[in-house]
Design an enzyme around this catalytic site. Structure first.
Site, PDB file in Angstrom:
ATOM      1  N   GLY A 105      31.162  31.121 -63.394  1.00 33.64           N
ATOM      2  CA  GLY A 105      30.968  32.577 -63.624  1.00 33.64           C
ATOM      3  C   GLY A 105      32.286  32.863 -64.267  1.00 33.64           C
ATOM      4  N   SER A 106      32.750  34.187 -64.276  1.00 30.60           N
ATOM      5  CA  SER A 106      34.089  34.591 -65.186  1.00 30.60           C
ATOM      6  C   SER A 106      35.095  33.997 -64.447  1.00 30.60           C
ATOM      7  CB  SER A 106      33.885  35.946 -65.487  1.00 30.60           C
ATOM      8  OG  SER A 106      34.018  36.572 -64.138  1.00 30.60           O
ATOM      9  N   CYS A 117      28.806  29.277 -71.894  1.00 34.08           N
ATOM     10  CA  CYS A 117      30.162  29.353 -71.809  1.00 34.08           C
ATOM     11  C   CYS A 117      30.803  28.331 -72.694  1.00 34.08           C
ATOM     12  CB  CYS A 117      30.437  28.653 -70.358  1.00 34.08           C
ATOM     13  SG  CYS A 117      29.491  27.262 -69.978  1.00 34.08           S
ATOM     14  N   GLU A 136      33.790  26.459 -62.466  1.00 28.74           N
ATOM     15  CA  GLU A 136      33.387  26.497 -63.771  1.00 28.74           C
ATOM     16  C   GLU A 136      33.548  27.824 -64.471  1.00 28.74           C
ATOM     17  OE1 GLU A 136      32.723  23.537 -65.048  1.00 28.74           O
ATOM     18  OE2 GLU A 136      32.370  22.397 -63.164  1.00 28.74           O
ATOM     19  N   VAL A 140      36.392  36.635 -61.665  1.00 29.62           N
ATOM     20  CA  VAL A 140      35.761  36.638 -60.309  1.00 29.62           C
ATOM     21  C   VAL A 140      36.069  35.232 -59.868  1.00 29.62           C
ATOM     22  CG1 VAL A 140      33.575  36.371 -59.201  1.00 29.62           C
ATOM     23  CG2 VAL A 140      33.649  37.987 -61.048  1.00 29.62           C
ATOM     24  N   GLY A 141      36.144  34.080 -60.641  1.00 27.05           N
ATOM     25  CA  GLY A 141      36.746  32.805 -60.151  1.00 27.05           C
ATOM     26  C   GLY A 141      37.848  32.927 -59.138  1.00 27.05           C
ATOM     27  N   LYS A 143      23.667  31.794 -54.165  1.00 23.26           N
ATOM     28  CA  LYS A 143      23.550  33.299 -54.498  1.00 23.26           C
ATOM     29  C   LYS A 143      23.425  33.242 -55.875  1.00 23.26           C
ATOM     30  CE  LYS A 143      26.040  36.634 -55.785  1.00 23.26           C
ATOM     31  NZ  LYS A 143      25.004  37.232 -56.829  1.00 23.26           N
ATOM     32  N   GLU A 168      36.821  35.856 -74.575  1.00 15.62           N
ATOM     33  CA  GLU A 168      35.407  35.402 -74.582  1.00 15.62           C
ATOM     34  C   GLU A 168      34.460  36.763 -74.772  1.00 15.62           C
ATOM     35  OE1 GLU A 168      33.669  33.959 -70.783  1.00 15.62           O
ATOM     36  OE2 GLU A 168      32.693  32.549 -71.768  1.00 15.62           O
TER      37      GLU A 168
HETATM   38  P1  NAD Z   1      30.477  36.920 -63.143  1.00 12.30           P
HETATM   39  O1  NAD Z   1      31.677  35.953 -62.734  1.00 12.30           O
HETATM   40  O2  NAD Z   1      30.416  38.225 -63.220  1.00 12.30           O
HETATM   41  O3  NAD Z   1      29.340  36.504 -62.142  1.00 12.30           O
HETATM   42  C1  NAD Z   1      28.977  35.158 -61.548  1.00 12.30           C
HETATM   43  C2  NAD Z   1      28.647  35.226 -60.246  1.00 12.30           C
HETATM   44  O4  NAD Z   1      29.497  35.838 -59.276  1.00 12.30           O
HETATM   45  C3  NAD Z   1      27.347  36.196 -60.019  1.00 12.30           C
HETATM   46  O5  NAD Z   1      26.470  35.451 -59.014  1.00 12.30           O
HETATM   47  C4  NAD Z   1      27.952  37.369 -59.332  1.00 12.30           C
HETATM   48  O6  NAD Z   1      27.126  38.056 -58.634  1.00 12.30           O
HETATM   49  C5  NAD Z   1      28.927  36.745 -58.766  1.00 12.30           C
HETATM   50  N1  NAD Z   1      30.326  37.662 -58.065  1.00 12.30           N
HETATM   51  C6  NAD Z   1      30.798  38.763 -58.667  1.00 12.30           C
HETATM   52  N2  NAD Z   1      31.768  39.002 -58.173  1.00 12.30           N
HETATM   53  C7  NAD Z   1      32.093  38.340 -56.945  1.00 12.30           C
HETATM   54  C8  NAD Z   1      33.088  38.447 -56.103  1.00 12.30           C
HETATM   55  N3  NAD Z   1      33.757  39.379 -56.022  1.00 12.30           N
HETATM   56  N4  NAD Z   1      33.024  37.396 -55.208  1.00 12.30           N
HETATM   57  C9  NAD Z   1      31.706  36.510 -55.190  1.00 12.30           C
HETATM   58  N5  NAD Z   1      31.138  36.537 -56.076  1.00 12.30           N
HETATM   59  C10 NAD Z   1      31.017  37.317 -56.913  1.00 12.30           C
HETATM   60  O7  NAD Z   1      29.907  36.132 -64.285  1.00 12.30           O
HETATM   61  P2  NAD Z   1      28.765  36.560 -65.334  1.00 12.30           P
HETATM   62  O8  NAD Z   1      28.866  37.604 -66.011  1.00 12.30           O
HETATM   63  O9  NAD Z   1      27.667  36.317 -64.232  1.00 12.30           O
HETATM   64  O10 NAD Z   1      28.659  35.103 -66.261  1.00 12.30           O
HETATM   65  C11 NAD Z   1      29.328  35.127 -67.580  1.00 12.30           C
HETATM   66  C12 NAD Z   1      30.483  34.243 -67.170  1.00 12.30           C
HETATM   67  O11 NAD Z   1      30.237  33.012 -66.646  1.00 12.30           O
HETATM   68  C13 NAD Z   1      31.214  33.757 -68.230  1.00 12.30           C
HETATM   69  O12 NAD Z   1      32.678  34.093 -68.255  1.00 12.30           O
HETATM   70  C14 NAD Z   1      30.884  32.424 -68.732  1.00 12.30           C
HETATM   71  O13 NAD Z   1      31.566  31.835 -69.431  1.00 12.30           O
HETATM   72  C15 NAD Z   1      30.964  31.679 -67.122  1.00 12.30           C
HETATM   73  N6  NAD Z   1      29.956  30.488 -67.280  1.00 12.30           N
HETATM   74  C16 NAD Z   1      30.672  29.574 -67.036  1.00 12.30           C
HETATM   75  C17 NAD Z   1      30.030  28.384 -67.331  1.00 12.30           C
HETATM   76  C18 NAD Z   1      30.480  27.059 -66.960  1.00 12.30           C
HETATM   77  O14 NAD Z   1      29.857  26.060 -66.713  1.00 12.30           O
HETATM   78  N7  NAD Z   1      31.758  26.749 -67.133  1.00 12.30           N
HETATM   79  C19 NAD Z   1      28.474  28.451 -67.151  1.00 12.30           C
HETATM   80  C20 NAD Z   1      28.055  29.611 -67.353  1.00 12.30           C
HETATM   81  C21 NAD Z   1      28.790  30.911 -67.421  1.00 12.30           C
END
Ligand code: NAD
Length: 503
Positions: free
Chosen positions: A247-248, A304, A270, A251-252, A194, A401
Site C-alpha cells: 500500500g502507500s 505501483c 511493498e 500507511v506503511g 484484509k 506518486e
Molecule cells: P493504502 O495504504 O491507503 O491502503 C492499503 C491497505 O492498507 C488497505 O487495505 C487499507 O485498508 C489498509 N490500511 C489503511 N490504513 C491502515 C492502517 N492505519 N493500518 C493498517 N492498514 C491500513 O493504499 P491504497 O490507496 O489502497 O493503494 C495505493 C498505494 O499502494 C500506492 O501508494 C501504491 O503505490 C501502493 N502499491 C504498492 C505496490 C507494490 O507492490 N509496491 C502494489 C500496489 C500498490
C-alpha cells in the site's frame, strides 16, 4: 463519452454479470456476519452505484480470525502435513480458480474498474499460476548442514513463522491476494487477509474456493473492513507473528509503528513509486512510444511501478513527443467490460478527485499540458490520458506518486545526467531503459537505485522473479523463492560429535 478515443456505453451483454455470492467475513472456514452487524458499500466506479453491502470487520472480528488462525497453526494439520500434501491441495485451489475465471474477472472489473479482457486472460489465470508456482515450492523448503569450526554437528531448520496478517491494496485485487497468500501457504503458515475496502469481492470468492480445495478451516481467513480499524487491529495484534503489507508509504509507516509498539513482529512493506523511464536517441520510436504509454496508462495508471517520469534524450525529443500525444489522444477510455477499451475508470471518487487535483497543481506549477487533463463523460470516474511537458524534478507532479494516467516529460543530454535525474527521487521501485546500446543499458541498470529494472520492456513481472522496492518504496520481496523466505524463520540445531565435550 467525448474526446480522446473514448468508448462509452456498457457492453454488459457481452459478459454474464456475476451474482454477488459472498459478502460476509470468512473466519474459521465459515462465512459469518461481523460482530457489530455493520456493513459497508462497495461501489461500481463506472457509475458510482452500490454493487453490494459487505460485512464490516473491526478489532473484535480480527481477534476471532486470529484465534482461529492461531489454533490452526498451533494444533492443526496445515503446518504439520508434508510439503507435498500442501502442494497438492494448493494445486486443486489453482484448478478451481481456472474453472471460475470469468466470474472472478468480472468481480474485479466491477469493484476496481479493471479491464475485463485482461482480467480473464492475465490477472485471474495469473493468480492460479502463482498458486501453482508456490505449490511446487512447498516440498522444496529445507535448511542446510553447517560446516562448524569445532567438533559439532549443526544444521538449520526452516520453520513457518506462524500466523501472518496480509494487508493489501485495491489496484490488483487478485494478483495481490495470490502473491501474498501462496508463498505463505507453501511455508505452512496460517493467515488473515484484509482486502482493501474498495475491492473485497474477489478475496471472499477465493476464500470459498480455498475451502472447496481442502485448505483446512482457520488456515485462511478474510476480514473485510477499513484500514484504521480492521487493518490497524492486524498490525498491532499481539498474536500475529508477521505482517506483510502492500500500500502507500504513509500507511506503511503506521503499520511499522504499530508492529514495533505491540509484539515487535517483523513487517515487509511493498510501497509506492515514481518510476523513471529513460528513452535514448537510438530507440525505435514506435516501440518506445507504445512502451511509454503502457507504462503510464496500463490499469489507468493505478500501478505501483507506473513509469510516471519520462526522460527523453534530446535528439528524439520532438518526434517522440508528437507520437506520444497522437497515441494518447486516440487511447480508448471507457467501460472496462468493452473489449475495445484500453483504460477504465479510476477506482473510486477519492482517487479520481486526487488525480484531478494533481493535474490542476501541475498547471499551477507551470508545466505545459500537452493533452488530456479532464474527466471523461459525466458519470463514473474516467480521466483522460494526460501528458505534461516542461516539468522539473522539484514540481509536485514529478515528486509525488499520483497513481493515475498522468505523465511528466523531461529532456536529457547524457547518460550520466539521465542516471542522476532518474535517481533524484525518494522512491526506488522500478526503472525502464529503452536503448539498443548494450553498454548504455548495462550502465544504467547497474546505476539506477530500484528493485526492478526493465530493459526495452515494462512490467516484466514473473512468479520466478523477485519484486520489491529500494529506498522509500519498501523492503521485502514478493514473487520468487525470496517470498517464501518472508514466511519462514531459521532455527539452528547443534549437537556435539563423537561424545566430545561441548565447550
Ligand atoms: P493504502 O495504504 O491507503 O491502503 C492499503 C491497505 O492498507 C488497505 O487495505 C487499507 O485498508 C489498509 N490500511 C489503511 N490504513 C491502515 C492502517 N492505519 N493500518 C493498517 N492498514 C491500513 O493504499 P491504497 O490507496 O489502497 O493503494 C495505493 C498505494 O499502494 C500506492 O501508494 C501504491 O503505490 C501502493 N502499491 C504498492 C505496490 C507494490 O507492490 N509496491 C502494489 C500496489 C500498490
Amino acid at each position: 463519452m467525448g474526446s480522446h478515443g473514448d468508448i462509452g456505453g456498457t457492453n454488459e451483454s457481452l459478459v454474464k454479470m456475476p451474482t454477488i455470492k459472498f459478502t460476509k467475513l470468512f473466519i474459521n472456514g465459515e462465512f459469518v456476519e461481523s460482530i457489530s452487524g455493520k456493513t459497508f458499500e462497495t461501489i461500481d466506479p463506472r457509475n458510482g452505484e452500490v454493487i453490494a453491502r459487505v460485512a464490516e470487520g473491526d478489532k473484535e472480528d480480527v481477534d476471532l480470525a486470529v484465534e482461529a488462525a492461531r489454533a490452526a497453526f498451533d494444533h492443526g494439520p496445515w503446518p504439520r502435513m508434508s510439503g507435498a500434501e500442501r502442494g497438492r491441495i494448493m494445486m486443486k485451489f489453482a484448478d478451481l480458480i481456472n474453472q471460475n475465471v470469468e466470474e472472478l474477472a468480472a468481480l474485479d472489473s466491477l469493484d476496481a474498474g479493471k479491464l475485463f479482457s485482461l482480467g480473464k486472460t492475465i490477472d485471474i489465470p495469473g493468480a492460479a499460476e502463482t498458486i501453482r508456482y508456490y505449490a511446487g515450492a512447498a516440498d522444496k523448503i529445507h535448511g542446510e548442514v553447517l560446516k562448524m569450526s569445532r567438533p559439532l554437528h549443526g544444521y538449520t531448520l526452516l520453520e513457518p513463522i506462524g500466523v501472518v496478517g496480509h494487508i493489501i491494496p485495491w489496484n490488483f485485487p487478485s494478483t495481490m491476494f495470490s502473491l501474498k497468500v501462496s508463498p505463505c501457504l507453501a511455508a505452512g503458515c496460517t493467515m488473515i487477509v484484509k482486502p482493501a475496502e474498495q475491492t473485497p469481492l474477489s478475496a471472499l470468492y477465493y476464500a470459498h474456493l480455498a475451502k472447496l480445495a481442502g485448505i483446512p478451516d482457520g488456515v485462511l481467513n478474510v476480514v473485510n473492513g477499513y484500514g484504521p480499524t480492521a487493518g490497524a487491529a492486524i498490525s498491532s495484534h499481539m498474536d500475529i507473528d508477521k505482517v506483510s503489507f502492500t500500500g502507500s508509504g504513509e500507511v506503511g509507516r503506521e503499520v511499522m509503528k504499530a508492529a514495533a509498539a505491540s509484539n515487535l513482529k517483523p513487517v515487509s512493506l511493498e510501497l509506492g513509486g515514481k518510476s523513471p523511464i529513460i528513452i535514448f536517441d537510438d530507440a525505435d520510436l514506435d516501440m518506445a512510444s507504445e512502451l511509454a504509454l503502457m507504462g503510464i496508462l496500463f490499469n489507468k495508471g493505478e500501478v505501483c511501478v507506473a513509469t510516471s517520469r519520462l526522460y527523453i534524450q534530446e535528439g528524439i525529443y520532438d518526434e517522440l513527443v508528437k507520437k506520444l500525444v497522437e497515441k494518447a489522444k486516440a487511447w480508448a477510455v471507457g467501460d472496462p467490460f468493452n473489449p475495445e477499451v484500453r483504460q477504465g475508470p479510476q477506482v473510486d471518487k477519492r482517487q479520481f478527485e486526487k488525480i484531478l487535483s494533481y493535474i490542476e497543481q501541475g498547471k499551477k506549477e507551470g508545466a505545459t499540458l500537452l493533452t488530456g487533463g479532464n474527466r471523461v463523460g459525466n458519470t463514473g470516474y474516467y480521466i483522460e490520458p494526460t501528458i505534461f511537458a516542461d516539468t522539473k524534478e522539484d514540481m509536485q507532479i514529478v515528486k509525488e506518486e499520483i497513481f493515475g494516467p498522468v505523465l511528466a516529460l523531461m529532456k536529457f543530454k547524457t547518460t550520466e545526467e539521465a542516471i542522476q535525474r532518474a535517481n533524484n527521487t525518494k522512491y526506488g521501485l522500478a526503472a525502464v531503459v529503452v536503448t539498443n546500446n548494450l553498454n548504455v543499458a548495462n550502465t544504467v541498470s547497474r546505476s539506477v537505485r530500484a528493485g526492478s529494472v526493465w530493459i526495452n520492456c515494462y512490467l516484466a513481472i514473473d512468479n520466478d522473479c523477485p519484486f520489491g522496492g529500494y529506498k522509500m518504496s519498501g523492503f521485502g520481496k514478493d514473487f520468487g523463492m525470496d517470498a517464501v523466505h518472508k514466511y519462514l524463520q531459521v532455527k539452528a540445531v547443534v549437537t556435539p560429535l563423537h561424545n566430545s565435550p561441548w565447550l
